[in-house]
Every structure is written in structure tokens, then in C-alpha cells.
Design a protein around this motif. Structure first.
Motif, short mmCIF file in Angstrom:
data_model
loop_
_atom_site.label_atom_id
_atom_site.label_comp_id
_atom_site.label_asym_id
_atom_site.label_seq_id
_atom_site.Cartn_x
_atom_site.Cartn_y
_atom_site.Cartn_z
N ALA A 121 0.82 -1.21 0.00
CA ALA A 121 0.00 0.00 0.00
C ALA A 121 0.86 1.26 0.00
N PRO A 122 1.35 1.68 -1.17
CA PRO A 122 2.10 2.94 -1.24
C PRO A 122 1.17 4.14 -1.21
N MET A 123 0.90 4.65 -0.01
CA MET A 123 -0.01 5.78 0.17
C MET A 123 0.76 7.00 0.68
N VAL A 124 0.11 8.16 0.56
CA VAL A 124 0.64 9.34 1.20
C VAL A 124 0.77 9.04 2.69
N ARG A 125 1.83 9.55 3.31
CA ARG A 125 2.08 9.23 4.72
C ARG A 125 0.99 9.76 5.63
N ASP A 126 0.63 8.95 6.60
CA ASP A 126 -0.40 9.37 7.57
C ASP A 126 0.05 10.61 8.32
N THR A 127 1.35 10.74 8.55
CA THR A 127 1.86 11.87 9.32
C THR A 127 1.77 13.19 8.55
N ASP A 128 1.49 13.13 7.26
CA ASP A 128 1.43 14.35 6.47
C ASP A 128 0.19 15.19 6.77
N PHE A 129 -0.86 14.53 7.31
CA PHE A 129 -2.08 15.30 7.56
C PHE A 129 -2.89 14.81 8.75
N PHE A 130 -2.32 13.94 9.58
CA PHE A 130 -3.11 13.35 10.67
C PHE A 130 -3.62 14.41 11.65
N TYR A 131 -2.85 15.46 11.87
CA TYR A 131 -3.21 16.45 12.88
C TYR A 131 -4.33 17.38 12.40
N MET A 132 -4.71 17.28 11.13
CA MET A 132 -5.71 18.19 10.60
C MET A 132 -7.14 17.63 10.69
N ASP A 133 -7.28 16.38 11.11
CA ASP A 133 -8.57 15.71 10.99
C ASP A 133 -9.57 16.06 12.09
N LEU A 134 -9.10 16.40 13.26
CA LEU A 134 -9.99 16.68 14.37
C LEU A 134 -9.92 18.16 14.71
N GLU A 135 -11.05 18.80 14.79
CA GLU A 135 -11.09 20.24 15.03
C GLU A 135 -10.52 20.60 16.40
N ASP A 136 -9.74 21.69 16.39
CA ASP A 136 -9.21 22.26 17.63
C ASP A 136 -8.32 21.30 18.41
N LYS A 137 -7.78 20.31 17.75
CA LYS A 137 -6.88 19.38 18.44
C LYS A 137 -5.55 19.30 17.69
N LYS A 138 -4.49 19.35 18.46
CA LYS A 138 -3.16 19.20 17.89
C LYS A 138 -2.46 18.05 18.60
N PHE A 139 -1.67 17.29 17.84
CA PHE A 139 -1.02 16.13 18.42
C PHE A 139 0.47 16.17 18.13
N ASN A 140 1.24 15.68 19.09
CA ASN A 140 2.69 15.71 18.95
C ASN A 140 3.21 14.58 18.07
N SER A 141 2.41 13.55 17.88
CA SER A 141 2.87 12.40 17.12
C SER A 141 1.69 11.62 16.56
N LEU A 142 1.98 10.72 15.63
CA LEU A 142 0.96 9.83 15.09
C LEU A 142 0.42 8.91 16.17
#
Length: 206
Positions: free
Chosen positions: A62-83
Motif C-alpha cells: 500500500a504505497p499511500m501518502v504518509r499518515d503523518t502528512d495530515f493526521f493532525y488536521m482531521d480533528l477540530e481544535d486538536k493538535k497532536f505531537n505524534s501519530l
């Protein structure tokens, strides 16, 4: 007396190591469990199934765009330090070690074994490792579709290794059909895995 004390200490240390070993083993999710999970959601034919169309062919890579490229954008008003923190939040667990173990331990899930459940597997990894271009791989996919009696333009399903919560009743997973990707949460209720929610979608243009 001295030898007896040494023996007692040795046994205590051995027992402690065995306990730690058992703890590590508990904190791993077996490939057998993952394959059973995938088989259930992919072959689900009930009215509440996630995949509305029958699964034709599955990629073993499964050669996909990396999850870390946009994981922090999915939940409103939440920021995460890591995947790890992001997945722990989605899976409603505070045990980030359990999540981290799944990302670090045995990362190479062999999807070829899904053929044991009757799925047709496309050897994408072989062509990827041979550095074959996307256009050439797409032609190979078309050939395999025709060979298996599928529509020539049937999209290849790509699956990323899922991540589970500690109770093994929530699962986070990413799929990609053609250029369209989806991030999804599944929940196990009454012994059955069902869609909980679709987190986000994306599109990869070549």
C-alpha cells in the motif's frame, strides 16, 4: 545457606523476566487477528456493510501518502505531537504504549495470506521493488482483472495495517481505491465489526 540465597534470587529474577515477557506478548496484536478482522469487513455482505461493492482484487502493498502528512488536521481544535498520540485519541485509549507497539512491532503485515479467504491478491510489491512505473503497473492490474473475469477497469484496493485499541474493539484503518483514500474507524459490537465513522478522505494525483 549462601547457595540457597543465590538460588532464590535467581528464581526471583527469572520469574520477573518471564512476567515482563508475558506483558510484552499481551501488548501485541497478532497477524492472525488482523487478517480475521480484514476478512470480516471485506467479505461483509449485510445491509450495514462498509464496502458497498464486492471486493475484486487486493494489493499486497500500500504505497499511500504518509499518515503523518495530515493526521493532525482531521480533528477540530486538536493538535497532536505524534501519530501515536493521534491514533490513541481516535481509539479512545490512554495507553499510548500499546499503540506504539503496534506501529513498531511486526510492521510488515503479509496481505498475501488474504488469498486463504478467497480474495485475489495483486503482487504490487514485486513491481514496486522492481521500480516499475505507475502506468506499467496499471496495465498489469488491467491484465489481472481480465484474467480473473473482472471488469478491466476495476480498481485495486490498497489496505494499510490497522491499529487497534487495547480492548480490541476499535480499529483505525486506511484504504485506497485508485487515487481515492479513506481513513475509517470500525467498532466491534455484539461480536461483529461495523463502521463507526469515516474520519476523512483524500485524493492522490499522479
Amino acid at each position: 545457606m549462601k547457595n540457597l540465597l543465590l538460588l532464590t534470587l535467581f528464581l526471583m529474577l527469572f520469574s520477573c523476566k518471564e512476567s515482563k515477557k508475558e506483558l510484552v506478548e499481551v501488548k501485541q496484536v497478532s497477524n492472525e487477528f488482523i487478517l480475521e478482522f480484514l476478512n470480516e469487513i471485506l467479505s461483509d455482505s449485510t445491509e450495514t456493510r462498509y464496502f458497498r461493492n464486492e471486493i475484486r482484487m487486493i494489493s499486497n502493498f500500500a504505497p499511500m501518502v504518509r499518515d503523518t502528512d495530515f493526521f493532525y488536521m482531521d480533528l477540530e481544535d486538536k493538535k497532536f505531537n505524534s501519530l501515536v498520540d493521534y491514533k490513541a485519541d481516535l481509539l479512545n485509549t490512554k495507553d499510548t504504549t500499546f499503540i506504539k507497539n503496534q506501529l513498531n512491532n511486526n510492521p510488515k503485515l503479509n496481505l498475501d495470506f488474504l488469498s486463504n479467504y478467497g480474495f485475489v491478491i495483486f503482487d504490487y510489491k514485486k513491481y514496486f521493488d522492481d521500480q516499475m512505473g505507475i502506468v506499467s503497473i496499471d496495465k498489469k492490474i488491467q491484465i489481472e482483472n481480465v484474467k480473473n473475469g473482472f471488469n478491466i477497469d476495476s480498481e485495486l484496493l490498497m489496505i494499510e495495517k490497522p491499529t487497534f485499541n487495547k480492548e480490541l474493539n476499535l480499529a483505525y484503518i486506511r484504504f485506497k481505491n485508485g487515487s481515492n483514500g479513506k481513513k475509517v474507524l470500525f467498532e466491534k459490537k455484539n461480536g461483529k465489526w461495523k463502521l463507526l465513522k469515516e474520519i476523512s478522505t483524500w485524493n492522490e494525483h499522479y
